[in-house]
Design a protein around this motif. Structure first.
Motif, PDB file in Angstrom:
ATOM      1  N   CYS B 402       0.824  -1.220   0.000  1.00  0.00           N
ATOM      2  CA  CYS B 402       0.000   0.000   0.000  1.00  0.00           C
ATOM      3  C   CYS B 402       0.855   1.265   0.000  1.00  0.00           C
ATOM      4  O   CYS B 402       0.328   2.350  -0.223  1.00  0.00           O
ATOM      5  CB  CYS B 402      -0.965   0.005   1.177  1.00  0.00           C
ATOM      6  SG  CYS B 402      -0.176   0.181   2.790  1.00  0.00           S
ATOM      7  N   CYS B 432       2.664  -3.725   5.983  1.00  0.00           N
ATOM      8  CA  CYS B 432       2.047  -3.056   7.135  1.00  0.00           C
ATOM      9  C   CYS B 432       1.023  -3.910   7.839  1.00  0.00           C
ATOM     10  O   CYS B 432       0.562  -3.553   8.916  1.00  0.00           O
ATOM     11  CB  CYS B 432       1.353  -1.775   6.677  1.00  0.00           C
ATOM     12  SG  CYS B 432      -0.168  -2.092   5.767  1.00  0.00           S
ATOM     13  N   CYS B 436      -1.995  -6.701   3.531  1.00  0.00           N
ATOM     14  CA  CYS B 436      -1.014  -6.350   2.497  1.00  0.00           C
ATOM     15  C   CYS B 436      -0.040  -7.512   2.252  1.00  0.00           C
ATOM     16  O   CYS B 436       0.387  -7.741   1.125  1.00  0.00           O
ATOM     17  CB  CYS B 436      -0.274  -5.073   2.873  1.00  0.00           C
ATOM     18  SG  CYS B 436      -1.245  -3.570   2.522  1.00  0.00           S
TER      19      CYS B 436
HETATM   20 FE   LIG Z   1       0.190  -2.001   3.471  1.00  0.00          FE
END
Ligand SMILES: [Fe+2]
Ligand SMILES: [Fe+2]
Lengths: 90, 508
Positions: B402, B432, B436
């Motif tokens: 992201c 994160c 993800c």
């Molecule tokens: Fe992420």
């Protein structure tokens, strides 16, 4: 959760007869005002009827004209020349 | 009585102006003419089953779009002529508009390109026509937004050199990578990502509470282009829902592919919207609703109703949506704490919320806010008073998927940072969140090639390996970055207020 459908319209003069028609044709509809915008929630199904909007306007109305004031919606759409329907098939 | 001329009804007109204008190719095979709509594995037996429930045709499209533009530009012109920038609630608000221009408007342009590709790429005429409308819509959104911002650019910092910072600013890789990920997928994944996951499921959170908030903060320019764009968005959302139902109805083998895309794009979209939530919570001086409340209305209520409806196809709600719901109490605060520490490296200003705003957060977010975030703000405010405004000295590590700085916390522990690592071809990649990480692990060959700005900067590929050299390469001046109080925007705003006799707002 009530599984609401919703429609949101710009809060301008063009939208008023549409909002009035929705309220009249959908007794369970709940109108939420926020700045610049009106969001109308209704459990499972909401209908906009051309004839009712025409009564409010006192003239002809093409249902596709809601594109000019529409902000957002939730629900499966069925549209023909007389009715615009939003519904969840639950 | 004279007979009325016979008019086609909506359904007949739609049939004639989509299917009626299409043909099966004969000089070349259909597979050669439409080479990209099979390789993702989506099986379509009958493209004719595709329906646009609005039954919009090209003639009606031009008529309505022309009317929308007339209304929009009348308001934008009036806004500029009346110096309506003076009517906004507070100049801090302009930073939300800067994020919009820097981060969101380029997505409109990317969407225009993506949908132009789809408008050529699908072999079904109904799908192609709908994507062509959307492509033109997105170009219109890009243009009307730029037009509206050009007025603000005369007065406020952060609006100039939009194209350069779009390409070069490290933090703008958050929205940019989202779209680049989508347009480098196949056509069905692209339309699922944008029309369904982003537009149907998530953009209500941007266009409804945030734009309504813009109205409440006196910004009629943003309100007007926002709602004008959103009137097209309703059509895009409908396209999104139709494409999902169409794929699932055409072949049951499509279900697992679609489910995986929904899992992926819900999470990517949710991560991106953390930025919008932060604009809502922190950059609207007059509040309409908090991110937490918006999440409850638009995801927990509307999103769940949608997935209850889709359950009949065997689809389940996207993976990790419970995590997103747990994070509703913290995501905007974690985001703001991060931007606050890095705004010297952005074309934005940040600040500590006022006392009154901190109390609003306490009321909206409860104990977690008072125990975790409020003390941070008080600590930083104290440093600021001593003349030691806190900024990080280095750029952050960002998520490989992201591209958001790795500031998110563990789903069940808001005090524990979450950083997950995948190793691929001998290189470590940081993510994160589990959401993800799953995306990375599913297509490591794609994401190991992601362009990660802080890494590029420290490798010296962006003007030099220091923050100063990088800022020079970005052409960002110190005056347009950092702390809001005492900034050029703030000083100009106070001057305007003094002239009009209204008191300017004091810092916290
Ligand atoms: Fe992420
Ligand atoms: Fe758009």
């Amino acid at each position: 959760m009530a599984d609401n459908v919703f429609i949101a319209l710009q809060n301008n003069p063009d939208a008023q007869p549409i909002i009035q028609a929705i309220v009249e044709d959908n007794p369970a509809a709940v109108v939420n005002d926020s700045p610049g915008m009106v969001k109308i929630d209704c459990p499972k199904r909401l209908v906009i009827r051309r004839e009712t909007v025409e009564e409010k306007i006192g003239g002809e109305f093409n249902l596709q004209d809601i594109h000019l004031t529409l902000i957002s919606l939730a629900g499966n759409i069925e549209e023909d020349d007389d009715e615009f329907v939003l519904q969840w098939n639950i | 009585m004279a007979a009325k001329p016979r008019r086609l009804n909506l359904t007949q007109k739609y049939q004639l102006m989509t299917r009626g204008l299409d043909w099966e190719t004969t000089y070349q095979s259909m597979d050669d003419v439409f080479p990209y709509d099979k390789y993702e594995g989506i099986k379509i037996k009958d493209w004719d089953k595709w329906q646009d429930p609005f039954r919009l045709t090209m003639d009606a499209y031009w008529k309505y779009q022309a009317e929308k533009e007339r209304k929009l530009y009348a308001i934008l012109d009036g806004f500029a002529q009346n110096n309506s920038q003076l009517n906004i609630s507070d100049a801090r608000y302009m930073n939300a508009v800067k994020i919009w221009m820097q981060g969101v408007t380029p997505l409109e342009y990317a969407a225009f390109r993506g949908f132009a590709m789809l408008g050529r790429g699908f072999r079904g005429a109904g799908a192609r026509v709908a994507c062509q409308f959307q492509s033109i819509d997105e170009m219109r959104h890009y243009q009307t937004q730029m037009h509206a911002f050009s007025h603000y650019n005369k007065y406020f910092n952060g609006f100039r050199q939009f194209a350069r910072i779009r390409d070069r600013a490290w933090y703008l890789s958050i929205p940019k990578s989202y779209f680049e990920d989508a347009v480098t997928a196949g056509p069905f994944e692209l339309i699922t990502a944008i029309s369904f996951s982003f537009e149907y499921v998530l953009t209500n959170l941007l266009f409804m509470p945030f734009v309504s908030g813009a109205a409440y903060n006196g910004d009629m320019a943003t309100t007007t282009f926002g709602f004008s764009a959103q009137s097209d968005e309703s059509r895009h959302m409908t396209l999104g829902l139709e494409v999902i139902k169409f794929m699932l109805e055409q072949d049951e083998g499509n279900l697992p592919i679609v489910q995986q895309w929904l899992d992926k794009w819900f999470w990517r979209g949710y991560r991106l919207l953390g930025l919008v939530g932060t604009m809502m919570d922190y950059m609207l001086p007059k509040k309409v609703m908090s991110w937490r409340q918006a999440w409850e209305i638009y995801w927990e209520e509307s999103g769940m109703a949608l997935f209850n409806d889709l359950a009949r196809y065997g689809l389940r709600p996207p993976k990790y949506h419970e995590v997103a719901t747990k994070e509703k109490y913290r995501i905007t605060h974690e985001f703001w704490c991060t931007i606050y520490q890095f705004s010297h490296a952005t074309a934005l200003y940040t600040w500590i919320p006022t006392e009154e705003e901190l109390d609003w957060f306490s009321a909206e977010y409860g104990e977690l806010f008072d125990t975790v975030y409020r003390p941070r703000y008080e600590y930083w405010a104290e440093l600021d008073r001593k003349g030691e405004r806190f900024f990080q000295k280095r750029l952050p590590v960002v998520c490989n998927v992201c591209q958001i700085p790795i500031f998110h916390t563990m789903p069940d522990d808001p005090l524990m940072n979450c950083c997950l690592v995948s190793e691929y071809k001998g290189t470590k990649h940081q993510m994160c969140s589990q959401g993800c990480k799953d995306i990375f692990d599913h297509e490591p060959e794609k994401y190991c090639q992601a362009y990660i700005p802080p890494q590029q900067i420290y490798q010296g590929n962006c003007g030099g390996a220091t923050l100063e050299a990088y800022k020079e390469w970005l052409h960002i001046k110190d005056e347009e970055t950092g702390e809001y109080y005492g900034s050029e925007d703030h000083i100009m705003w106070e001057g305007w207020k003094a002239q009009s006799g209204k008191p300017a707002d004091a810092p916290a």
